[in-house]
Design a protein around this motif. Structure first.
Motif, PDB file in Angstrom:
ATOM      1  N   THR A  77      -7.474  10.482   0.221  1.00 42.11           N
ATOM      2  CA  THR A  77      -6.465  11.070   1.101  1.00 42.11           C
ATOM      3  C   THR A  77      -5.331  11.745   0.334  1.00 42.11           C
ATOM      4  OG1 THR A  77      -5.338   8.923   1.263  1.00 42.11           O
ATOM      5  CG2 THR A  77      -6.966   9.460   2.968  1.00 42.11           C
ATOM      6  N   LEU A  78      -5.390  11.720  -1.004  1.00 41.51           N
ATOM      7  CA  LEU A  78      -4.437  12.503  -1.780  1.00 41.51           C
ATOM      8  C   LEU A  78      -4.819  13.972  -1.811  1.00 41.51           C
ATOM      9  CD1 LEU A  78      -3.718  10.205  -4.873  1.00 41.51           C
ATOM     10  CD2 LEU A  78      -2.289  10.560  -2.842  1.00 41.51           C
ATOM     11  N   VAL A  79      -6.096  14.255  -1.577  1.00 39.58           N
ATOM     12  CA  VAL A  79      -6.562  15.632  -1.672  1.00 39.58           C
ATOM     13  C   VAL A  79      -7.289  16.110  -0.424  1.00 39.58           C
ATOM     14  CG1 VAL A  79      -6.722  15.553  -4.185  1.00 39.58           C
ATOM     15  CG2 VAL A  79      -8.710  14.913  -2.814  1.00 39.58           C
ATOM     16  N   GLU A  80      -7.486  15.220   0.559  1.00 37.93           N
ATOM     17  CA  GLU A  80      -8.168  15.613   1.793  1.00 37.93           C
ATOM     18  C   GLU A  80      -7.549  14.863   2.964  1.00 37.93           C
ATOM     19  OE1 GLU A  80     -12.294  14.148   2.198  1.00 37.93           O
ATOM     20  OE2 GLU A  80     -11.948  13.055   0.341  1.00 37.93           O
ATOM     21  N   SER A  92      -9.042   6.073   0.612  1.00 37.82           N
ATOM     22  CA  SER A  92      -8.045   5.497  -0.278  1.00 37.82           C
ATOM     23  C   SER A  92      -7.202   6.615  -0.860  1.00 37.82           C
ATOM     24  CB  SER A  92      -8.710   4.693  -1.398  1.00 37.82           C
ATOM     25  OG  SER A  92      -9.606   5.505  -2.136  1.00 37.82           O
ATOM     26  N   MET A  93      -6.030   6.251  -1.313  1.00 36.96           N
ATOM     27  CA  MET A  93      -5.150   7.230  -1.956  1.00 36.96           C
ATOM     28  C   MET A  93      -5.499   7.264  -3.443  1.00 36.96           C
ATOM     29  SD  MET A  93      -1.534   6.404  -0.016  1.00 36.96           S
ATOM     30  CE  MET A  93      -0.689   7.751  -0.855  1.00 36.96           C
ATOM     31  N   GLY A  94      -6.422   8.114  -3.799  1.00 36.65           N
ATOM     32  CA  GLY A  94      -6.920   8.160  -5.163  1.00 36.65           C
ATOM     33  C   GLY A  94      -8.232   7.419  -5.277  1.00 36.65           C
ATOM     34  N   ALA A  95      -8.522   6.890  -6.462  1.00 34.57           N
ATOM     35  CA  ALA A  95      -9.796   6.228  -6.711  1.00 34.57           C
ATOM     36  C   ALA A  95      -9.889   4.916  -5.933  1.00 34.57           C
ATOM     37  CB  ALA A  95      -9.951   5.965  -8.205  1.00 34.57           C
ATOM     38  N   PRO A  96     -11.070   4.580  -5.397  1.00 33.14           N
ATOM     39  CA  PRO A  96     -11.257   3.283  -4.737  1.00 33.14           C
ATOM     40  C   PRO A  96     -11.234   2.157  -5.766  1.00 33.14           C
ATOM     41  CG  PRO A  96     -13.345   4.446  -4.887  1.00 33.14           C
ATOM     42  CD  PRO A  96     -12.302   5.395  -5.380  1.00 33.14           C
ATOM     43  N   SER A  97     -10.853   0.966  -5.321  1.00 32.46           N
ATOM     44  CA  SER A  97     -10.535  -0.105  -6.266  1.00 32.46           C
ATOM     45  C   SER A  97     -11.694  -1.021  -6.633  1.00 32.46           C
ATOM     46  CB  SER A  97      -9.399  -0.955  -5.692  1.00 32.46           C
ATOM     47  OG  SER A  97      -9.759  -1.484  -4.426  1.00 32.46           O
ATOM     48  N   LEU A  98     -12.665  -1.216  -5.783  1.00 31.23           N
ATOM     49  CA  LEU A  98     -13.715  -2.206  -6.013  1.00 31.23           C
ATOM     50  C   LEU A  98     -15.104  -1.583  -5.939  1.00 31.23           C
ATOM     51  CD1 LEU A  98     -12.126  -4.944  -3.732  1.00 31.23           C
ATOM     52  CD2 LEU A  98     -12.156  -4.975  -6.226  1.00 31.23           C
TER      53      LEU A  98
END
Length: 318
Positions: free
Chosen positions: A171-174, A147-153
């Protein structure tokens, strides 16, 4: 609009709405009189009939053992077709909405490892499948979730997280996960599932293209662009039950012709990925353009929203 069947939807009420991550709403639906809801398979789909002809399909993310509620999670898509925006802006506690009977779902295996690969909100059907596996005492699964940042669920996967069966990728940092390397690590006996953005699905399909259908499962949210064949000729579509028929002109297509005939078919995605328009065919053969029917299922059924006919006559069980 295509005519609805006599019993097509169940009336439910929104019992709660929360936003586990900005831009993602989780919605719980219950029967308004607290009756059990129609049963469903892990990760099955329901259509939400939102009024004004707006119908959208979502995966259930709770386990089938919860027969008193349906749980969906909807990401607001700024560039979408309007369904997610309507849900975010209009569905609140106490709102009544019609939903279809659940259909489809994910058939996990108990005899091998289940490898789930998800991107963003594409995790929803896998949450349902994982929770079902756990309730049945099965721990033969792993989830790779980017996910782009924190996962939602993430709160719905507490047991899986605690047991180390979930691998998260921000995927914002890796880099995006290497699907070929992931699947190669599990050998040739696993069953793999993927749901997420188009790029991830295309990469997954490339990796598993030579795998038998029994070992792979793909869930799509966005239908691919339709492909028109310049060699397609006019044919006759016949509705066996209503005795109606009409010529299907290539520039009109099967779906619009069925609309003109007021055929008894539901349509949601319009792109052969949700299964709402699944119809039995009696004479053809159809030209199949959907992304979900197996080769065996295509011997008897067709997704009419994207199908055409290879012959002069297509007879549908309608």
């Amino acid at each position: 609009m295509i005519a609805a069947k006599a019993i097509k939807t169940v009336a439910v009420a929104v019992s709660s709405v929360d936003e586990p991550l900005p831009g993602v709403k989780r919605i719980v639906l219950n029967d308004q009189d607290n009756w059990p809801l129609p049963p469903f398979s892990p990760g099955a789909h329901i259509d939400l009939h939102l009024g004004g002809g707006l119908v959208r399909t979502y995966s259930l993310c709770n386990e089938p053992a919860e027969n008193d509620r349906y749980v969906i999670a909807v990401k607001r898509e700024a560039a979408g077709r309007g369904g997610s925006a309507y849900i975010h802006d209009n569905l609140e506690e106490g709102t009544f909405v019609g939903v279809s009977l659940p259909r489809g779902g994910i058939q996990t295996v108990d005899s091998a490892l289940n490898v789930f690969i998800a991107g963003g909100i594409g995790v929803t059907p896998f949450i349902s499948a994982i929770r079902d596996l756990e309730l049945r005492g099965q721990t033969n699964y792993v989830l790779h979730w980017s996910s782009m940042g924190a996962p939602s669920l993430i709160d719905m996967l507490g047991e899986a997280m605690a047991a180390g069966r979930v691998k998260l990728y921000d995927t914002l940092v890796e880099p995006v996960p290497d699907l070929a390397a992931i699947l190669d690590a599990y050998g040739s006996v696993c069953k793999a599932y993927c749901c997420g953005p188009a790029g991830m699905l295309d990469a997954f399909e490339n990796v598993v293209c030579s795998w038998p259908d029994s070992r792979k499962h793909i869930e799509r949210f966005t239908p691919p662009k339709p492909v028109q064949s310049p060699s397609l000729k006019a044919y006759t579509v016949v509705l066996a039950k209503s005795k109606k028929e009409m010529t299907v002109e290539p520039h009109v297509g099967l779906l619009k012709t069925l609309e003109a005939l007021e055929a008894d078919v539901s349509v949601s995605c319009g792109g052969g990925i949700c299964g709402a328009c699944r119809t039995r065919w009696l004479e053809g053969p159809p030209i199949h353009r959907d992304r979900i029917l197996s080769s065996e299922e295509r011997e008897q059924e067709v997704m009419v929203c994207v199908a055409e006919c290879a012959g002069s006559r297509l007879v549908l069980d309608l």
